[in-house]
Scaffold this motif. Sequence first.
Motif, PDB file in Angstrom:
ATOM      1  N   TRP A 112      -6.832   5.147  37.754  1.00  0.00           N
ATOM      2  CA  TRP A 112      -5.397   5.399  37.969  1.00  0.00           C
ATOM      3  C   TRP A 112      -4.581   4.170  37.571  1.00  0.00           C
ATOM      4  CZ3 TRP A 112      -3.675  10.044  40.365  1.00  0.00           C
ATOM      5  CH2 TRP A 112      -4.682  10.856  40.936  1.00  0.00           C
ATOM      6  N   ALA A 113      -3.409   4.403  37.019  1.00  0.00           N
ATOM      7  CA  ALA A 113      -2.465   3.308  36.744  1.00  0.00           C
ATOM      8  C   ALA A 113      -1.379   3.322  37.818  1.00  0.00           C
ATOM      9  CB  ALA A 113      -1.836   3.503  35.369  1.00  0.00           C
ATOM     10  N   LEU A 114      -0.950   2.115  38.218  1.00  0.00           N
ATOM     11  CA  LEU A 114       0.103   1.999  39.235  1.00  0.00           C
ATOM     12  C   LEU A 114       1.440   1.720  38.545  1.00  0.00           C
ATOM     13  CD1 LEU A 114       0.847   1.740  42.295  1.00  0.00           C
ATOM     14  CD2 LEU A 114       0.426  -0.714  42.040  1.00  0.00           C
ATOM     15  N   PHE A 115       2.469   2.461  38.930  1.00  0.00           N
ATOM     16  CA  PHE A 115       3.801   2.293  38.324  1.00  0.00           C
ATOM     17  C   PHE A 115       4.846   1.975  39.391  1.00  0.00           C
ATOM     18  CE2 PHE A 115       1.537   5.106  35.474  1.00  0.00           C
ATOM     19  CZ  PHE A 115       1.912   4.682  34.209  1.00  0.00           C
ATOM     20  N   ASP A 116       5.818   1.129  39.050  1.00  0.00           N
ATOM     21  CA  ASP A 116       7.025   0.992  39.864  1.00  0.00           C
ATOM     22  C   ASP A 116       7.984   2.060  39.371  1.00  0.00           C
ATOM     23  OD1 ASP A 116       6.238  -1.162  41.398  1.00  0.00           O
ATOM     24  OD2 ASP A 116       6.784  -2.585  39.813  1.00  0.00           O
ATOM     25  N   ARG A 117       8.422   2.909  40.280  1.00  0.00           N
ATOM     26  CA  ARG A 117       9.235   4.063  39.887  1.00  0.00           C
ATOM     27  C   ARG A 117      10.526   3.671  39.172  1.00  0.00           C
ATOM     28  NH1 ARG A 117      11.510   8.844  43.897  1.00  0.00           N
ATOM     29  NH2 ARG A 117      13.409   9.284  42.744  1.00  0.00           N
ATOM     30  N   VAL A 118      10.785   4.331  38.044  1.00  0.00           N
ATOM     31  CA  VAL A 118      12.103   4.244  37.400  1.00  0.00           C
ATOM     32  C   VAL A 118      12.607   5.676  37.273  1.00  0.00           C
ATOM     33  CG1 VAL A 118      13.438   3.471  35.411  1.00  0.00           C
ATOM     34  CG2 VAL A 118      11.324   2.256  36.024  1.00  0.00           C
ATOM     35  N   SER A 119      13.620   6.027  38.051  1.00  0.00           N
ATOM     36  CA  SER A 119      14.183   7.384  37.917  1.00  0.00           C
ATOM     37  C   SER A 119      15.697   7.254  37.853  1.00  0.00           C
ATOM     38  CB  SER A 119      13.749   8.272  39.080  1.00  0.00           C
ATOM     39  OG  SER A 119      14.202   7.751  40.292  1.00  0.00           O
ATOM     40  N   LYS A 120      16.316   8.075  37.018  1.00  0.00           N
ATOM     41  CA  LYS A 120      17.750   7.913  36.734  1.00  0.00           C
ATOM     42  C   LYS A 120      18.495   9.211  36.991  1.00  0.00           C
ATOM     43  CE  LYS A 120      17.174   3.881  34.344  1.00  0.00           C
ATOM     44  NZ  LYS A 120      17.822   2.620  34.689  1.00  0.00           N
ATOM     45  N   ILE A 121      19.800   9.076  37.148  1.00  0.00           N
ATOM     46  CA  ILE A 121      20.687  10.232  37.278  1.00  0.00           C
ATOM     47  C   ILE A 121      21.718  10.122  36.166  1.00  0.00           C
ATOM     48  CG2 ILE A 121      22.370  11.396  38.774  1.00  0.00           C
ATOM     49  CD1 ILE A 121      20.986   9.661  41.082  1.00  0.00           C
TER      50      ILE A 121
END
Length: 404
Positions: free
Chosen positions: A83-92
């Motif tokens: 598994w790869a770990l990601f810091d969430r980037v989510s946009k509106i």
Amino acid sequence: MDKKEFVVLGGGPSGLVLAHSLIDAGVPREQIVVLEKEGVAGGLCRSVDVDGAPLDRGGGHFLDVRRQEVLDFVFRFMPRDEWALFDRVSKIRLRGMEIDHPLEANLWQFPVEDQADYLESIAQAGSVRGEPMPESFAAWINWKLGERIAQEYMLPYNRKIWSMDPDALGTYWLYKLPNVSFRETLLSCLEGKPMGALPAHGTFLYPKEFGYGEVWRRMGEALGDSLVRNCALESVDLEKRIVNGRWQAETIVSSIPWTCWIGCADLPAQVLADVNSLKNASINVDYSPQTLDSPSHWTYEPDESISYHRILLRANFAKNARGYWTETNAQRSKPTDGVRFHNEYAYPINTLGKPQTVARILDWAAGNGIVGMGRWGRWEHMNSDVAVAEALQVARDLMAKGAA
Ligand SMILES: Cc1cc2nc3c(=O)[nH]c(=O)nc-3n(C[C@H](O)[C@H](O)[C@H](O)COP(=O)(O)OP(=O)(O)OC[C@H]3O[C@@H](n4cnc5c(N)ncnc54)[C@H](O)[C@@H]3O)c2cc1C
């Protein structure tokens, strides 16, 4: 007749984890059968290969990294190093810009005039002025976030995702939404950085080489003959607990939508009325090969002139992938010749009165040796990590009941 201790309906995460946990607890494998309508286990979490890379056909799926018990279970089938770990980037998308989610913690990313617009509106919101919390979702949005965020973002977005009047939704599920106070919003604008509680999936795991479905596919394979694929529920004799005229169960565990029971069992009138009142949203997932220029893992689209409500930029989390997929409520979808996956049962809808309705159905079920669990047994927006945690607990409860 094939006698079983447990007949489990549905081979999504809930049914799979329950079956494995019962086996772990000592139930002989041949005493358990999982009946799955589709040819592959994993339910909404299934993946397929499209254009040379994985695509999550039930929509964007990421593993929350908070619950150790859940991680330990999942890592048995797909070890941590896969598994790869990601810091969430989510946009509106709003006012021609892409702002980080949640909006109320990131208004500082707008030009100052826009910040002033939103802040002025939040300052007049009922929650800030000490008014009591309303009972319907639409009124709650205005009360919590003010009219401007309600009108420009939250109401259109929610109309898009549910294809339903937000006034028909309750507020009992809103603890799942980010909770940022007005003070935190003000401070974030003054200091130019986000403030308040992080939303779910602040960090998340996604398979390095596969789609999210791979771990559930492996879990299904590991059940061997105890998983029967391409086997939809057809009939239940409630008195004898005989399923599809073939398996006689001591306990039936249902993780499939209660609405699939209609016509399969002789449901009492009140239960039938309750089941008929449950609502769900269907989602189409559409693939596009174009790679978008954005760092986002996913982006929310509240503009009602655009049919989809969320874009998943898979090139930013899946290996060797290009392109993106969109999620659109099926009622808003336009016909396409492109690659599309339809999910009839995607979101349980949190209508007013639903908790009481589901409680009555589960009561009736318990009286008939049937346990309801998972996203559809409870008719709740549970993520897969919650479904795993619940299935582990249900297995413990069933074993304790058996031992008593
Ligand atoms: C768009 C979207 C995004 C999501 N994002 C995330 C995320 O990022 N992270 C996360 O953890 N979770 C996410 N989820 C939630 C996740 O999909 C669920 O938590 C999980 O799938 C629940 O598992 P389940 O087994 O309870 O239900 P399901 O996955 O729905 O499984 C039910 C199973 O029952 C089977 N079935 C249905 N009818 C019958 C029948 N009549 N007979 C036999 N079998 C039947 C189905 O084929 C299916 O395999 C998301 C869900 C959606 C819709």
